[in-house]
Design a protein around this motif. Structure first.
Motif, PDB file in Angstrom:
ATOM      1  N   ARG A  84      34.639   3.370  40.861  1.00 42.34           N
ATOM      2  CA  ARG A  84      34.825   1.531  41.393  1.00 42.34           C
ATOM      3  C   ARG A  84      35.880   1.013  40.619  1.00 42.34           C
ATOM      4  NH1 ARG A  84      30.516  -2.517  37.713  1.00 42.34           N
ATOM      5  NH2 ARG A  84      32.195  -1.782  36.175  1.00 42.34           N
ATOM      6  N   GLY A  85      36.424   2.188  39.343  1.00 39.90           N
ATOM      7  CA  GLY A  85      37.554   1.860  38.483  1.00 39.90           C
ATOM      8  C   GLY A  85      38.731   1.929  39.005  1.00 39.90           C
ATOM      9  N   GLU A  86      38.591   3.002  40.208  1.00 36.46           N
ATOM     10  CA  GLU A  86      40.078   2.988  41.292  1.00 36.46           C
ATOM     11  C   GLU A  86      40.721   1.363  42.308  1.00 36.46           C
ATOM     12  OE1 GLU A  86      38.991   5.636  44.172  1.00 36.46           O
ATOM     13  OE2 GLU A  86      38.816   7.429  42.679  1.00 36.46           O
ATOM     14  N   THR A  87      39.435   0.654  42.087  1.00 34.20           N
ATOM     15  CA  THR A  87      39.483  -0.229  42.525  1.00 34.20           C
ATOM     16  C   THR A  87      38.749  -1.832  41.894  1.00 34.20           C
ATOM     17  OG1 THR A  87      37.397  -0.389  44.473  1.00 34.20           O
ATOM     18  CG2 THR A  87      39.452   0.051  45.353  1.00 34.20           C
ATOM     19  N   SER A  88      38.040  -1.630  41.056  1.00 31.60           N
ATOM     20  CA  SER A  88      37.795  -3.196  40.566  1.00 31.60           C
ATOM     21  C   SER A  88      38.611  -4.146  39.731  1.00 31.60           C
ATOM     22  CB  SER A  88      36.784  -2.594  39.219  1.00 31.60           C
ATOM     23  OG  SER A  88      37.020  -2.096  38.543  1.00 31.60           O
ATOM     24  N   GLY A  89      39.597  -2.910  39.564  1.00 35.76           N
ATOM     25  CA  GLY A  89      41.289  -3.836  38.387  1.00 35.76           C
ATOM     26  C   GLY A  89      39.887  -4.304  36.475  1.00 35.76           C
ATOM     27  N   ARG A  90      38.803  -3.803  36.246  1.00 31.41           N
ATOM     28  CA  ARG A  90      37.745  -3.814  35.598  1.00 31.41           C
ATOM     29  C   ARG A  90      38.713  -2.751  34.440  1.00 31.41           C
ATOM     30  NH1 ARG A  90      31.054  -4.714  35.862  1.00 31.41           N
ATOM     31  NH2 ARG A  90      31.905  -3.511  33.480  1.00 31.41           N
ATOM     32  N   SER A  91      39.204  -4.425  32.798  1.00 31.62           N
ATOM     33  CA  SER A  91      39.953  -2.784  32.254  1.00 31.62           C
ATOM     34  C   SER A  91      38.643  -2.839  31.343  1.00 31.62           C
ATOM     35  CB  SER A  91      40.130  -3.826  31.531  1.00 31.62           C
ATOM     36  OG  SER A  91      39.392  -4.770  30.748  1.00 31.62           O
ATOM     37  N   ASP A  92      37.229  -2.026  31.891  1.00 34.48           N
ATOM     38  CA  ASP A  92      36.582  -1.288  31.005  1.00 34.48           C
ATOM     39  C   ASP A  92      36.316  -0.480  32.000  1.00 34.48           C
ATOM     40  OD1 ASP A  92      35.335  -2.819  32.166  1.00 34.48           O
ATOM     41  OD2 ASP A  92      33.354  -3.487  30.561  1.00 34.48           O
ATOM     42  N   ASP A  93      36.999  -0.140  33.226  1.00 34.12           N
ATOM     43  CA  ASP A  93      36.254   0.861  33.907  1.00 34.12           C
ATOM     44  C   ASP A  93      37.103   1.982  33.555  1.00 34.12           C
ATOM     45  OD1 ASP A  93      33.833   0.125  35.202  1.00 34.12           O
ATOM     46  OD2 ASP A  93      34.710  -0.562  36.716  1.00 34.12           O
ATOM     47  N   ASN A  94      37.202   2.419  32.844  1.00 35.12           N
ATOM     48  CA  ASN A  94      37.856   3.829  32.161  1.00 35.12           C
ATOM     49  C   ASN A  94      37.690   4.336  31.284  1.00 35.12           C
ATOM     50  OD1 ASN A  94      39.290   3.482  29.101  1.00 35.12           O
ATOM     51  ND2 ASN A  94      39.225   1.177  30.098  1.00 35.12           N
ATOM     52  N   GLU A  95      38.040   5.841  31.378  1.00 32.53           N
ATOM     53  CA  GLU A  95      36.854   6.911  30.428  1.00 32.53           C
ATOM     54  C   GLU A  95      36.291   6.942  29.786  1.00 32.53           C
ATOM     55  OE1 GLU A  95      38.203  11.229  31.986  1.00 32.53           O
ATOM     56  OE2 GLU A  95      36.697  11.633  31.843  1.00 32.53           O
ATOM     57  N   GLU A  96      37.262   6.457  28.275  1.00 36.22           N
ATOM     58  CA  GLU A  96      36.861   6.492  26.855  1.00 36.22           C
ATOM     59  C   GLU A  96      36.089   5.161  27.386  1.00 36.22           C
ATOM     60  OE1 GLU A  96      40.463   5.351  24.660  1.00 36.22           O
ATOM     61  OE2 GLU A  96      39.652   5.236  23.372  1.00 36.22           O
ATOM     62  N   THR A  97      36.756   4.067  27.353  1.00 34.98           N
ATOM     63  CA  THR A  97      36.035   2.529  27.572  1.00 34.98           C
ATOM     64  C   THR A  97      34.186   3.275  28.134  1.00 34.98           C
ATOM     65  OG1 THR A  97      37.239   1.191  27.544  1.00 34.98           O
ATOM     66  CG2 THR A  97      35.355   0.274  27.811  1.00 34.98           C
ATOM     67  N   ILE A  98      34.083   3.530  29.254  1.00 30.42           N
ATOM     68  CA  ILE A  98      33.064   4.297  29.786  1.00 30.42           C
ATOM     69  C   ILE A  98      31.515   4.906  29.176  1.00 30.42           C
ATOM     70  CG2 ILE A  98      31.896   6.396  31.810  1.00 30.42           C
ATOM     71  CD1 ILE A  98      34.605   4.789  33.264  1.00 30.42           C
ATOM     72  N   LYS A  99      32.594   5.677  28.333  1.00 31.16           N
ATOM     73  CA  LYS A  99      31.412   6.526  27.495  1.00 31.16           C
ATOM     74  C   LYS A  99      31.024   6.129  26.540  1.00 31.16           C
ATOM     75  CE  LYS A  99      31.519  10.505  24.778  1.00 31.16           C
ATOM     76  NZ  LYS A  99      30.697  10.162  23.760  1.00 31.16           N
ATOM     77  N   LYS A 100      31.860   5.040  25.781  1.00 35.27           N
ATOM     78  CA  LYS A 100      31.662   3.708  24.794  1.00 35.27           C
ATOM     79  C   LYS A 100      30.284   2.988  25.446  1.00 35.27           C
ATOM     80  CE  LYS A 100      35.365   3.391  21.636  1.00 35.27           C
ATOM     81  NZ  LYS A 100      36.320   1.976  22.047  1.00 35.27           N
ATOM     82  N   ARG A 101      30.914   2.633  26.422  1.00 39.36           N
ATOM     83  CA  ARG A 101      29.121   1.871  27.492  1.00 39.36           C
ATOM     84  C   ARG A 101      27.723   2.440  27.146  1.00 39.36           C
ATOM     85  NH1 ARG A 101      32.729  -0.002  32.340  1.00 39.36           N
ATOM     86  NH2 ARG A 101      30.972  -1.273  32.683  1.00 39.36           N
ATOM     87  N   LEU A 102      28.240   3.621  27.628  1.00 39.40           N
ATOM     88  CA  LEU A 102      27.353   4.652  28.046  1.00 39.40           C
ATOM     89  C   LEU A 102      26.231   4.917  27.129  1.00 39.40           C
ATOM     90  CD1 LEU A 102      27.370   7.993  30.552  1.00 39.40           C
ATOM     91  CD2 LEU A 102      25.912   5.578  30.269  1.00 39.40           C
TER      92      LEU A 102
END
Ligand SMILES: Nc1ncnc2c1ncn2[C@H]1C[C@H](O)[C@@H](COP(=O)(O)OP(=O)(O)O)O1
Ligand SMILES: [Mg+2]
Length: 193
Positions: free
Chosen positions: A132-150
């Motif tokens: 999703r991060g490839e197209t969403s433009g969401r600043s939280d769809d990156n590996e580091e933030t994803i891990k924290k969100r999980l």
């Protein structure tokens, strides 16, 4: 106004980041005419407005943290009131993120009749979010933030499911399945209301 909301059906849609909450909610809107309110989308709209509050929110969300409870709840409530005349029901997507948020919601707005638990494996969620991060433009769809969100999801949000299980309103759908099969399960839960 608040009375109208009290009479409407309220569904909490809970699941990890990337589990498929937004995808399923869109289909519920199309089939049942419910109003879809994604707490994340409401917050991102505030960020996009460029307001001072939006700037503070942006900083918190970029770190993968939870924004202050009152801010989210006020936004959801305002959005619910705005739709009170036309809404058959509300999908509250991505809220509550923690048990306290659920308790405050019930005090200020009303009780949910169903909690849809959109369940997917951690590795599945990560894969979907990276894509999703490839197209969403969401600043939280990156590996580091994803891990924290999980991590935050497992620690703060899973207890929400346990909390509402004791009330008997949780219906779990298997979001490892293809979208339409997940939606069959979602439809069954809503039809039973
Ligand atoms: N059952 C499913 N099978 C495959 N891909 C799915 C899926 N449900 C959602 N997706 C895809 C669509 C999105 O690109 C991504 C995240 O879905 P989403 O609906 O945005 O999740 P959420 O709103 O829970 O964060 O995964
Ligand atoms: Mg979403």
């Amino acid at each position: 106004m608040a009375d109208k909301i009290k009479d409407a059906k309220i569904i909490f849609v809970v699941g990890g980041p990337g589990s498929g909450k937004g995808t399923q909610c869109e289909k519920v809107v199309a089939k049942y005419g419910y109003t879809h309110l994604s707490s994340g989308d409401l917050l991102r709209a505030e960020v996009a407005s460029g307001s001072e509050r939006g700037k503070q929110l942006q900083a918190i969300m970029q770190k993968g943290e939870l924004v202050p409870l009152d801010t989210v709840l006020d936004m959801i409530k305002d959005a619910m009131i705005a739709k009170a005349d036309v809404s058959k029901g509300y999908l509250i997507d991505g809220y509550p993120r923690e048990v306290k948020q659920g308790e405050e919601f019930e005090k200020k707005i009303g009780k949910p009749c169903l909690l849809l638990y959109v369940d997917a494996k951690g590795e599945t969620m990560v894969k979907r979010l990276m894509k999703r991060g490839e197209t969403s433009g969401r600043s939280d769809d990156n590996e580091e933030t994803i891990k924290k969100r999980l991590d935050l999801y497992y620690q703060a949000t899973e207890p929400v499911i346990t909390f509402y299980e004791s009330r008997g309103i949780v219906r779990k759908v298997d979001s490892e399945l293809p979208v339409d099969e997940v939606f069959n399960q979602v439809s069954k839960a809503i039809d039973a209301l």
